[in-house]
Write a protein that holds these residues in place. Sequence first.
Motif, PDB file in Angstrom:
ATOM      1  N   ASN A 360       0.763  -1.235  -0.089  1.00 29.98           N
ATOM      2  CA  ASN A 360       0.005   0.000  -0.097  1.00 29.98           C
ATOM      3  C   ASN A 360       0.826   1.253  -0.030  1.00 29.98           C
ATOM      4  O   ASN A 360       0.358   2.223   0.207  1.00 29.98           O
ATOM      5  N   ASP A 361       2.090   1.112  -0.284  1.00 33.91           N
ATOM      6  CA  ASP A 361       3.081   2.222  -0.239  1.00 33.91           C
ATOM      7  C   ASP A 361       3.688   2.309  -1.636  1.00 33.91           C
ATOM      8  O   ASP A 361       4.537   1.248  -1.918  1.00 33.91           O
ATOM      9  N   PHE A 362       4.257   3.623  -2.102  1.00 31.21           N
ATOM     10  CA  PHE A 362       4.981   3.528  -3.113  1.00 31.21           C
ATOM     11  C   PHE A 362       5.753   5.017  -3.235  1.00 31.21           C
ATOM     12  O   PHE A 362       5.108   6.245  -2.560  1.00 31.21           O
ATOM     13  N   ILE A 363       6.998   5.142  -3.785  1.00 36.40           N
ATOM     14  CA  ILE A 363       7.300   6.560  -4.066  1.00 36.40           C
ATOM     15  C   ILE A 363       7.673   6.833  -5.676  1.00 36.40           C
ATOM     16  O   ILE A 363       7.699   5.588  -6.379  1.00 36.40           O
ATOM     17  N   VAL A 364       7.816   7.964  -5.936  1.00 39.77           N
ATOM     18  CA  VAL A 364       8.117   8.089  -7.347  1.00 39.77           C
ATOM     19  C   VAL A 364       9.355   9.214  -7.108  1.00 39.77           C
ATOM     20  O   VAL A 364       9.019  10.269  -6.416  1.00 39.77           O
ATOM     21  N   THR A 365      10.470   9.000  -7.388  1.00 41.25           N
ATOM     22  CA  THR A 365      11.632   9.739  -7.331  1.00 41.25           C
ATOM     23  C   THR A 365      12.357  10.239  -8.460  1.00 41.25           C
ATOM     24  O   THR A 365      13.634   9.798  -8.670  1.00 41.25           O
ATOM     25  N   VAL A 366      11.787  11.108  -9.254  1.00 42.63           N
ATOM     26  CA  VAL A 366      12.420  11.528 -10.545  1.00 42.63           C
ATOM     27  C   VAL A 366      12.727  12.978 -10.590  1.00 42.63           C
ATOM     28  O   VAL A 366      12.961  13.538 -11.427  1.00 42.63           O
ATOM     29  N   ALA A 367      12.462  13.641  -9.586  1.00 42.27           N
ATOM     30  CA  ALA A 367      12.376  15.111  -9.533  1.00 42.27           C
ATOM     31  C   ALA A 367      13.747  15.734  -9.630  1.00 42.27           C
ATOM     32  O   ALA A 367      13.916  16.837 -10.526  1.00 42.27           O
ATOM     33  N   THR A 368      14.898  14.922  -9.638  1.00 48.06           N
ATOM     34  CA  THR A 368      16.245  15.386  -9.969  1.00 48.06           C
ATOM     35  C   THR A 368      16.669  15.074 -11.150  1.00 48.06           C
ATOM     36  O   THR A 368      17.860  15.451 -11.541  1.00 48.06           O
ATOM     37  N   TRP A 369      15.782  14.410 -11.945  1.00 48.15           N
ATOM     38  CA  TRP A 369      16.214  14.053 -13.380  1.00 48.15           C
ATOM     39  C   TRP A 369      16.264  15.414 -14.370  1.00 48.15           C
ATOM     40  O   TRP A 369      15.619  16.287 -14.082  1.00 48.15           O
ATOM     41  N   ASP A 370      16.967  14.915 -15.379  1.00 49.79           N
ATOM     42  CA  ASP A 370      16.895  16.034 -16.452  1.00 49.79           C
ATOM     43  C   ASP A 370      15.939  16.000 -17.573  1.00 49.79           C
ATOM     44  O   ASP A 370      16.151  15.051 -18.257  1.00 49.79           O
ATOM     45  N   PHE A 371      15.051  16.657 -17.393  1.00 48.66           N
ATOM     46  CA  PHE A 371      13.814  16.561 -18.438  1.00 48.66           C
ATOM     47  C   PHE A 371      13.941  17.392 -19.657  1.00 48.66           C
ATOM     48  O   PHE A 371      14.622  18.453 -19.655  1.00 48.66           O
ATOM     49  N   ASP A 372      13.352  16.977 -20.625  1.00 50.69           N
ATOM     50  CA  ASP A 372      13.528  17.961 -21.935  1.00 50.69           C
ATOM     51  C   ASP A 372      12.621  19.180 -21.735  1.00 50.69           C
ATOM     52  O   ASP A 372      13.055  20.116 -21.934  1.00 50.69           O
ATOM     53  N   ASP A 373      11.545  19.128 -21.160  1.00 53.65           N
ATOM     54  CA  ASP A 373      10.579  20.197 -20.942  1.00 53.65           C
ATOM     55  C   ASP A 373       9.488  19.719 -19.807  1.00 53.65           C
ATOM     56  O   ASP A 373       9.608  18.487 -19.246  1.00 53.65           O
ATOM     57  N   ASP A 374       8.663  20.390 -19.659  1.00 55.90           N
ATOM     58  CA  ASP A 374       7.415  20.168 -18.491  1.00 55.90           C
ATOM     59  C   ASP A 374       6.612  19.160 -19.074  1.00 55.90           C
ATOM     60  O   ASP A 374       6.131  18.124 -18.386  1.00 55.90           O
ATOM     61  N   ALA A 375       6.294  18.945 -20.399  1.00 56.85           N
ATOM     62  CA  ALA A 375       5.612  18.069 -20.694  1.00 56.85           C
ATOM     63  C   ALA A 375       6.144  16.489 -20.683  1.00 56.85           C
ATOM     64  O   ALA A 375       5.538  15.715 -20.358  1.00 56.85           O
ATOM     65  N   ASP A 376       7.540  16.733 -20.866  1.00 52.34           N
ATOM     66  CA  ASP A 376       8.516  15.397 -20.556  1.00 52.34           C
ATOM     67  C   ASP A 376       8.325  14.962 -19.231  1.00 52.34           C
ATOM     68  O   ASP A 376       8.032  13.762 -19.010  1.00 52.34           O
ATOM     69  N   ARG A 377       8.368  15.937 -18.388  1.00 56.77           N
ATOM     70  CA  ARG A 377       8.234  15.910 -17.011  1.00 56.77           C
ATOM     71  C   ARG A 377       6.974  14.983 -16.557  1.00 56.77           C
ATOM     72  O   ARG A 377       6.866  14.133 -15.810  1.00 56.77           O
ATOM     73  N   ARG A 378       6.086  15.679 -17.138  1.00 55.50           N
ATOM     74  CA  ARG A 378       4.513  15.102 -17.087  1.00 55.50           C
ATOM     75  C   ARG A 378       4.276  13.720 -17.469  1.00 55.50           C
ATOM     76  O   ARG A 378       3.967  12.708 -16.634  1.00 55.50           O
ATOM     77  N   VAL A 379       5.006  13.326 -18.398  1.00 56.02           N
ATOM     78  CA  VAL A 379       5.037  11.939 -18.852  1.00 56.02           C
ATOM     79  C   VAL A 379       5.642  11.130 -18.252  1.00 56.02           C
ATOM     80  O   VAL A 379       5.178  10.011 -17.717  1.00 56.02           O
ATOM     81  N   ILE A 380       6.845  11.439 -17.484  1.00 52.74           N
ATOM     82  CA  ILE A 380       7.771  10.521 -16.903  1.00 52.74           C
ATOM     83  C   ILE A 380       7.037  10.386 -15.335  1.00 52.74           C
ATOM     84  O   ILE A 380       7.108   9.283 -14.890  1.00 52.74           O
ATOM     85  N   GLU A 381       6.339  11.416 -14.794  1.00 54.59           N
ATOM     86  CA  GLU A 381       5.937  11.292 -13.750  1.00 54.59           C
ATOM     87  C   GLU A 381       4.516  10.375 -13.625  1.00 54.59           C
ATOM     88  O   GLU A 381       4.385   9.907 -12.827  1.00 54.59           O
ATOM     89  N   GLY A 382       3.769  10.841 -14.556  1.00 55.92           N
ATOM     90  CA  GLY A 382       2.642   9.986 -14.684  1.00 55.92           C
ATOM     91  C   GLY A 382       2.743   8.658 -14.921  1.00 55.92           C
ATOM     92  O   GLY A 382       2.273   7.685 -14.358  1.00 55.92           O
ATOM     93  N   SER A 383       3.822   8.267 -15.774  1.00 63.25           N
ATOM     94  CA  SER A 383       4.067   6.945 -16.110  1.00 63.25           C
ATOM     95  C   SER A 383       4.719   6.126 -14.797  1.00 63.25           C
ATOM     96  O   SER A 383       4.226   4.882 -14.778  1.00 63.25           O
ATOM     97  N   THR A 384       5.380   7.052 -14.182  1.00 63.15           N
ATOM     98  CA  THR A 384       6.014   6.136 -13.191  1.00 63.15           C
ATOM     99  C   THR A 384       5.202   5.999 -12.004  1.00 63.15           C
ATOM    100  O   THR A 384       5.025   5.005 -11.337  1.00 63.15           O
ATOM    101  N   PHE A 385       4.254   6.993 -11.870  1.00 59.40           N
ATOM    102  CA  PHE A 385       3.038   6.607 -11.030  1.00 59.40           C
ATOM    103  C   PHE A 385       2.337   5.578 -11.154  1.00 59.40           C
ATOM    104  O   PHE A 385       2.023   4.957 -10.251  1.00 59.40           O
TER     105      PHE A 385
END
Length: 952
Positions: A360-385
């Motif tokens: 029942n617990d999980f984490i997403v730890t991509v905040a320090t990654w080098d993203f192309d742009d906000d849209a790229d970050r959105r995809v990575i965060e949603g996919s990892t979630f």
Amino acid sequence: MRRVQAALTGLLVVAAFLVAPPAHAATVKVTVHLYRVVEISCDEGATVPCPNDYYPKFKIGNEELYDGKDDYCCAHGTDFRTNWVHSADVDTSQNPVDIHMELWDQDDSTADDPIDWGAPGDHVDLKFDLNTCVFTGGGLTAQQGAGVTSLAGESEQSAVDSARGYFTITTPDCLEKAKTTDGDGDGLMDVWEGPGRGLDHDGNGTVDLALGDMGALPYRKDLFVEADHMEGAAPQPGAITDVVNAFAAAPVDQYEPGKYRGVNLHVLSGEQVPRIDVMKFHDPGPGDLDDFNDLKSGEPDLPCDGHFGTAADRASPNCANILNARRQVYRYMIFGHQYEADPDSSGQAEIDDSTLEGGNDFIVTVATWDFDDDADRRVIEGSTFMHELGHTLSLGHGGGDHVNCKPNYLSVMSYAFQFPRRDPDRPLDYSSAAKGTAFGVPLKETELDENKRLHATPNPARKMIWGLDGKWRLDDANDQPVNWNGKDGDTETKAEADINWIDSIGDPGQGCNIQEKTELKGHDDWAGIQYNPRLNVGFFADGVRRNLPRELTERDLKAMTQQADLKLTKTADRATAAGGDTISYTVGVTDLGPGPARSIEVADTLPDGTVQRRSLPDLAAGATTTTPFAYQVPCTITDGTVITNTATVTGTDAEGVPDPSRTDNTASAATTARAPKLTVSQTATPTVGAGEAITYTITYANAGGDAASNVAVTATVPKDVYYSKPLDLGAGPKPATVTLNADGTRTLTWNPGDLAANSGDRAIVFTARPTLLALPGATFAGSVSIAYKNGSGACVFAPVTASSSTTVTAVAPSRNPMLRALWALRDDLRTAEILARVQATDTRWDGADGSAPDGRLSQQEADAVFSLPVTQPRTLRADLLATVLNTATRRINAGTVVSTPTIRALGLGTVGDTVRYAQTTLAQPPSPSNLVRYAKTGVVLTEVNAGVAERY
């Protein structure tokens, strides 16, 4: 005339699927609650505002139609809550009960209009079973099956004004049964779901967590997640919405062909929690605020501490019950920066790596990654979630297992599809049989039938990612042959290939970079989800988290978009090489593309372990460059050694991302060393009588793969062992040189020259004789040494050696020695063997007849010794020869004891003593000062030869 397009979702908050009738009562109270209306279409004309005043009409059983005209609701907005409740007592004999519902729009200037919200037409007609608590009809397709306790459906009409209504139909008995029934299989009791319903954790009759008011429905699967975040790690707008939409579109709970209810994912976008740059997740930390558990639950001895739940929940006097109720339903996650066990990882979730029991617990730890742009970050965060949430739902990286990158498993749970890097069009989705993304046919990697299709055409069309020799491939995931092993077209029926091995995703032995041929099974993720977070007791209680799988890293992400793929080849100009040779290596580097390669460096590890590094120019896609290396083979190399030179290339693409596909970045070239390997052995006759020939056999060979040059054999004959070519009885060859050394040894040499590789045995056989003065038991050790170079002469090797020994044995004397005069007459007794024994003992008579000494005593030379005039030193020389001949013919031995007054006066005791005394005398000139010695020596020899001195 209104044209209506309507959709009806019916809601029944009721209990289990039971066939037993309710309690024996004449009537039962049936309650209909229309609690929500969603306006779909509205057209009041050009001059009339659209907002409506809705009201209902109900009819339960045989009662008159109830008109709710005076109960207006919601003149503004398109999605509104109502409180339209109507009850009626129904005779149980009427089961199933007819339910009729209408929805109207009140207009002031015109007649009221019916709202098209049912099927068919402007109303909803249902039948409600009092026993099973299930309703049917209304143009809806009933959900059937064990445990399905409510029904909802949709129908489509055409109308100007249309709406969707949400309602419940209940009886007291159904409400009681709903306390222990989970009709839609989402892990939530039916009594928890629906308007005004929720969890009563302490059982006091008051709802502690109103799930129904949060949108939980008993006929549609609901999942609840609380998503907190650290400072700087809040997800991009839309990231969670993308996941919510993916769950809403899930092919779950079909109610009409091609139509599904989906999963209602409720994400509580929570609060900002204290920032921990590197958080612990696997283990609770020793102090405050250093691990996930601290952030979630706070201090163990402080009630309602931590960040789980809302601030209002934790501030409530009833906080303990509220938070405990949330724990039964909510999964908890944090968007953070890094976690200790794998700082580069995208996240981590509770799932047992072996049993696939979720938590029942999980984490997403991509905040320090080098993203192309906000849209790229959105995809990575949603996919990892969605990926990490999937683990808590008991989904592995292969669905039903953790086998990664399976081409017959198209799910965001696979590393190949977690991010849309290799397949930009991949949807954010789990696999399903309904969509054709959970291919049912296993792929056995040791017996791949390339003619046998995957028997699934995804809808919509999808791509599959698979590996060929470790390189990723992107192909249509449709009904077509696949050349799995990259050989002989797509016609093989038992091809063998590791098709889920992709070396750029994961370190060796991890992720998709695992070389193992196994059976790859598809999986229907949406059908296999474990919704209930309370089932895995170990994870449900916060504590140590063990046996968690590795997750994708930022390096893996970059590898998926890397544009330069370097391939290294290496060749050697020699298949074999000898010491002193130079091996020339050619290293070729090719950029397989699709983009240019930069910062290319080749590290060449020479066979001696030294590393040479060389920077190469940039390469365009498809281009190749070569660079040379060289290595001189040392003379110490042994034959058959494999000389291996290994080179590795590194480089980046134009963006500086390192080449991730490492399988072909290293290559080796092997050369077999060839060196001569000489062996030698020496044998000798083990025992001989004094003066007899010792046969020496020298056996040597070149057992190596290279020729031996300048081969030189040197044998050392020990002191008191005589060798001369004329007396050599061996098979030869005769030595090139014979040298008498100062220490009495003799050196014999042979020069065979070159010796071919694997020459086979060569032999040298010669004889030599020990002196007659050697006593029984005397041992003579001979030795041999062979020096050589390799075939080119560049290397000189240490000589190989061997040795042997011979022991002198006793021969009983015949006790009948003869005087000098008799030996002069009896040349018949002076055989070649006897004369050879004499020569081996004393060489002074060689050349006595005036001939040149040749290493052999002849009859003529013996006759010359015994001929007249007999004057000194000739007399003594003749007497000494007679004594040696007596010894050679075994009439007496060197060890025979002798004793006379003269012998005793001279301190002599054996025949050998007398011989050595005579040899010493003859070494002096017969001058007047030596005449007495000569006379006494002559007397002694005469006594021995006459047989009067011997004492046997």
